[in-house]
Write a protein that holds these residues in place. Structure first.
Motif, PDB file in Angstrom:
ATOM      1  N   ASP A  84       7.168 -24.488 -17.837  1.00 22.16           N
ATOM      2  CA  ASP A  84       7.139 -23.002 -17.429  1.00 22.16           C
ATOM      3  C   ASP A  84       6.135 -22.113 -18.174  1.00 22.16           C
ATOM      4  N   GLY A  85       5.936 -22.700 -19.471  1.00 19.82           N
ATOM      5  CA  GLY A  85       4.889 -22.161 -20.331  1.00 19.82           C
ATOM      6  C   GLY A  85       3.547 -22.661 -20.334  1.00 19.82           C
ATOM      7  N   GLY A  86       3.421 -23.692 -19.416  1.00 18.24           N
ATOM      8  CA  GLY A  86       2.201 -24.469 -19.440  1.00 18.24           C
ATOM      9  C   GLY A  86       1.991 -25.743 -20.196  1.00 18.24           C
ATOM     10  N   ARG A  87       2.969 -25.761 -21.009  1.00 24.95           N
ATOM     11  CA  ARG A  87       2.948 -26.676 -22.234  1.00 24.95           C
ATOM     12  C   ARG A  87       3.406 -28.384 -21.633  1.00 24.95           C
ATOM     13  N   PHE A  88       2.634 -29.373 -22.304  1.00 23.35           N
ATOM     14  CA  PHE A  88       2.777 -30.471 -22.233  1.00 23.35           C
ATOM     15  C   PHE A  88       2.813 -31.346 -23.382  1.00 23.35           C
ATOM     16  N   SER A  89       3.296 -32.479 -23.194  1.00 23.08           N
ATOM     17  CA  SER A  89       3.272 -33.512 -24.421  1.00 23.08           C
ATOM     18  C   SER A  89       3.196 -34.830 -23.859  1.00 23.08           C
ATOM     19  N   LEU A  90       2.016 -35.544 -24.320  1.00 29.10           N
ATOM     20  CA  LEU A  90       1.732 -37.145 -23.821  1.00 29.10           C
ATOM     21  C   LEU A  90       2.096 -37.778 -25.204  1.00 29.10           C
TER      22      LEU A  90
END
Length: 704
Positions: A84-90
């Protein structure tokens, strides 16, 4: 990218897929380092993922976007979806290309590394398109010769596997090339198998026609032909070139069998827009009997003898010769039929970042006549970006795929521009490093080198990000910050911020000439720690994470009593210099036998004209920084930095090297310079800095 573009590239390219999926940070680590750098040695930093945030140009988070970590050739390494905050983790441990896709937005690909939080800006797709530009491109000459330096490997095209080798050269940047709606390169070579060559030119290139298929498979849609090498194989070679491009589905303009054909734009759809590409050159070889321009000064048939055979070269064959009148007419005509007009001008002085008056005049003409974007090349080094008469201008793109061995040509970039019917709205510069003739996406120190070099020659509208330069919509302004430097004689090195002025005291500004001296894992490839732009023995792992001072990479030199020669570490090519220098290296050596040397040269070729050598004292298990000032001798224009380790009388000997710098000091009166990354304090000083929006504070830690 348009659906038709994606389908065409899917048919042309076979992409392997390996492990790693994650949703907003959940999942296992994707190990993509080779066996020589196994996963139990840890990541390049303390981080265990590539993290970031996706926003639009207004700063609003983009929710539920698909985010993918890509390796060479577009290999899928890990996936995630923004929250929802546009955050991602790869979950990847190494530098990767990060691709963002979301309905309603243009696809974006950029280089990212574990550690910092990356801010990725995407542009809305409605009414826009994205165009990516690469610089001078060829697959000729040294690509077909065997390397003569065993310590400096490079790409070589095997005639038995031409297509595979062409693909391998482009694979490291394929994700970035294939992301845009339309991607362009300056094809500075004919594509032909003929042995015919221009009889008067000193440098004539010829690449195999399979290069057209490889470029198309990597994502290239258009090739600019208006340059000084398109006629290297004369008219027959030009016909072979256009046939190969057409057969591969790659558009072209800028050369032809008549002036009208050379000036005919290539028009292609991109999203809801039509884009017209014009290409021309100022380098036309007017002093040759066979000039290089379709609208050259002779404009008549020329009969010459080539290899004992008389040949007549028809009039009107060659590149579009850039004149203000012809360019004005061509742009106005293209503007009547296309939503966006792109002009590429091939001209300027080799290895000079500043455009010539002729290139400036032609650029302004194109802008006033209706061009939305002007992209220039020929100097083989990168220049800045700015607006001229409303058009976005890139003054020089540098090389993309080339066999040159000149140091300033190795750092380069890809330019991506979001365009609409109103013009160029946003531009991004994604740094690239050419190592061994192969272009790679980069992070870390070499990325910052390209970023600050570009900013130094750009207008103030250009701003720095964590991974390059932005211009236009969505760019965030810098802010001014001051910092005190009280220690007289101390040297400070930049991490974040550029010197905008000095309000009190005296400093001297310097610039590190070695973009890869920290031996980090900075390339987006499958090699891990590969010591880009350095010569060293590769018979055992020489560059590894644990060999450095801070766990981010270093070099280990080793010798045993049976060795007859020294172990060597040096830069791959001679570095151009112009002023006083400071050389410094961090090292650890248990005994004597390690040396540091500066070798001076009068040119890019020829024998050394002098040497300055220092023995590095033993340090036991401790790391120690060695630093020396040096003034080049008279006549010296280039230098090599050389570390050596002599064999021991018996037993084994080793030394570890990290963070090598060659700082060239500027004029003492210069008090502002975006390229400067070192400060020497002459009197306690208060310095004003420009601070990029992504940074919270100026970071210039003390080096010495």
């Amino acid at each position: 990218m348009t659906d038709s573009g994606r389908s065409r590239r899917a048919l042309l390219r076979t992409v392997g897929t390996v492990a790693g999926t994650a949703l907003a940070g959940c999942g296992t680590i994707a190990d993509v380092f080779p066996a020589s750098d196994p996963p139990d040695t840890g990541p390049q930093s303390s981080a265990t993922a590539v993290r970031g945030r996706v926003v639009d140009t207004g700063g609003t988070p983009v929710v539920d976007a698909d985010v993918t970590a890509l390796g060479t050739g577009g290999t899928n390494l890990a996936t995630a979806r923004t929250d929802d905050g546009g955050r991602f983790s790869l979950s990847v441990r190494r530098p990767v290309w990060v691709r963002v896709r979301k309905d309603g937005y243009n696809e974006r690909v950029r280089a990212c590394r574990p550690g910092p939080t990356h801010r990725i800006v995407v542009t809305e797709a409605t009414g826009t398109a994205t165009l990516t530009f690469g610089g001078d491109t060829m697959f000729a000459r040294r690509f077909y010769t065997d390397p003569t330096d065993q310590l400096n490997p490079r790409a070589r095209i095997d005639p038995g596997d031409r297509r595979g080798d062409h693909d391998a050269i482009l694979d490291p940047i394929e994700p970035a090339l294939s992301a845009a709606d339309l991607t362009s390169v300056n094809l500075e070579t004919p594509l032909t198998t003929r042995g015919l060559r221009h009889p008067e030119k000193t440098y004539s290139f010829a690449s195999h026609p399979v290069a057209a298929d490889a470029l198309a498979a990597a994502g290239v849609d258009y090739a600019a032909l208006g340059n000084n090498h398109v006629l290297d194989a004369l008219g027959p070679g030009l016909r072979d070139t256009t046939a190969a491009l057409a057969g591969a589905g790659v558009g072209y303009s800028g050369a032809g069998t008549s002036a009208a054909a050379a000036w005919e734009p290539h028009v292609q759809g991109a999203g809801d827009l039509t884009v017209a590409f014009l290409s021309c050159t100022t380098i036309t070889g007017d002093f040759y009997a066979i000039d290089l321009a379709a609208n050259g000064p002779t404009d008549r048939p020329v009969t010459v003898t080539i290899d004992g055979e008389s040949r007549t070269v028809p009039a009107g064959v060659g590149a579009a010769r850039a004149t203000t009148d012809r360019l004005d007419r061509a742009v106005r005509r293209a503007d009547e039929t296309a939503d966006v007009v792109v002009v590429q001008i091939h001209g300027g002085e080799p290895y000079q970042r500043t455009p010539t008056p002729d290139v400036r005049r032609l650029t302004a003409t194109a802008a006033r006549s209706g061009a939305d974007l002007v992209v220039n090349h020929h100097p083989h080094v990168t220049g800045g970006i700015e607006r001229v008469e409303g058009a976005l201008v890139a003054w020089s793109l540098g090389n993309l795929v080339f066999d040159q061995r000149i140091w300033p040509t190795f750092p380069t970039y890809l330019l991506t521009v979001t365009v609409s019917a109103e013009g160029a709205e946003r531009a991004t510069v994604d740094p690239v490093l050419i190592d061994g003739f192969v272009p790679h996406g980069i992070v870390g120190k070499p990325n910052r080198t390209v970023t600050w070099n570009t900013l130094a020659t750009s207008s103030e509208e250009a701003t720095a990000t964590r991974s390059g330069v932005t211009f236009g919509a969505g760019s965030r302004p810098e802010r001014a910050v001051s910092k005190q430097f009280p220690e007289r004689g101390a040297i400070y090195a930049r991490e974040v911020g550029w010197v905008a002025g000095v309000t009190e005291g005296q400093i001297r500004l310097g610039r590190d000439l070695l973009p890869t001296g920290r031996f980090e894992s900075t390339d987006i490839d499958g090699e891990g720690y590969d010591g880009s732009l350095w010569r060293y023995g590769r018979t055992y792992p020489t560059v590894r994470r644990e060999y450095g001072t801070d766990g981010s990479g270093g070099v280990r030199l080793r010798r045993v009593d049976g060795n007859r020669s020294r172990a060597v570490l040096s830069n791959t090519r001679r570095v151009p210099i112009d002023g006083p220098l400071t050389v410094t290296t961090n090292y650890r050596a248990s005994e004597t036998g390690t040396t540091l040397e500066l070798t001076w040269f009068a040119d890019t070729d020829g024998s050394a004209i002098g040497r300055r050598q220092w023995s590095l004292p033993p340090t036991g298990d401790r790391w120690q920084r060695f630093v020396r000032d040096a003034s080049p001798p008279t006549g010296a224009t280039h230098v090599n930095v050389l570390h050596t380790l002599a064999p021991p009388a018996n037993g084994r000997r080793r030394a570890e090297i990290d963070d090598v710098r060659l700082v060239q000091w500027g004029d003492q009166g210069t008090t502002a310079d975006r390229r400067a990354d070192h400060i020497r304090v002459r009197d306690p000083a208060t310095v004003e800095f420009g601070l990029p929006a992504f940074a919270e504070r100026v970071q210039w830690p003390r080096l010495l």
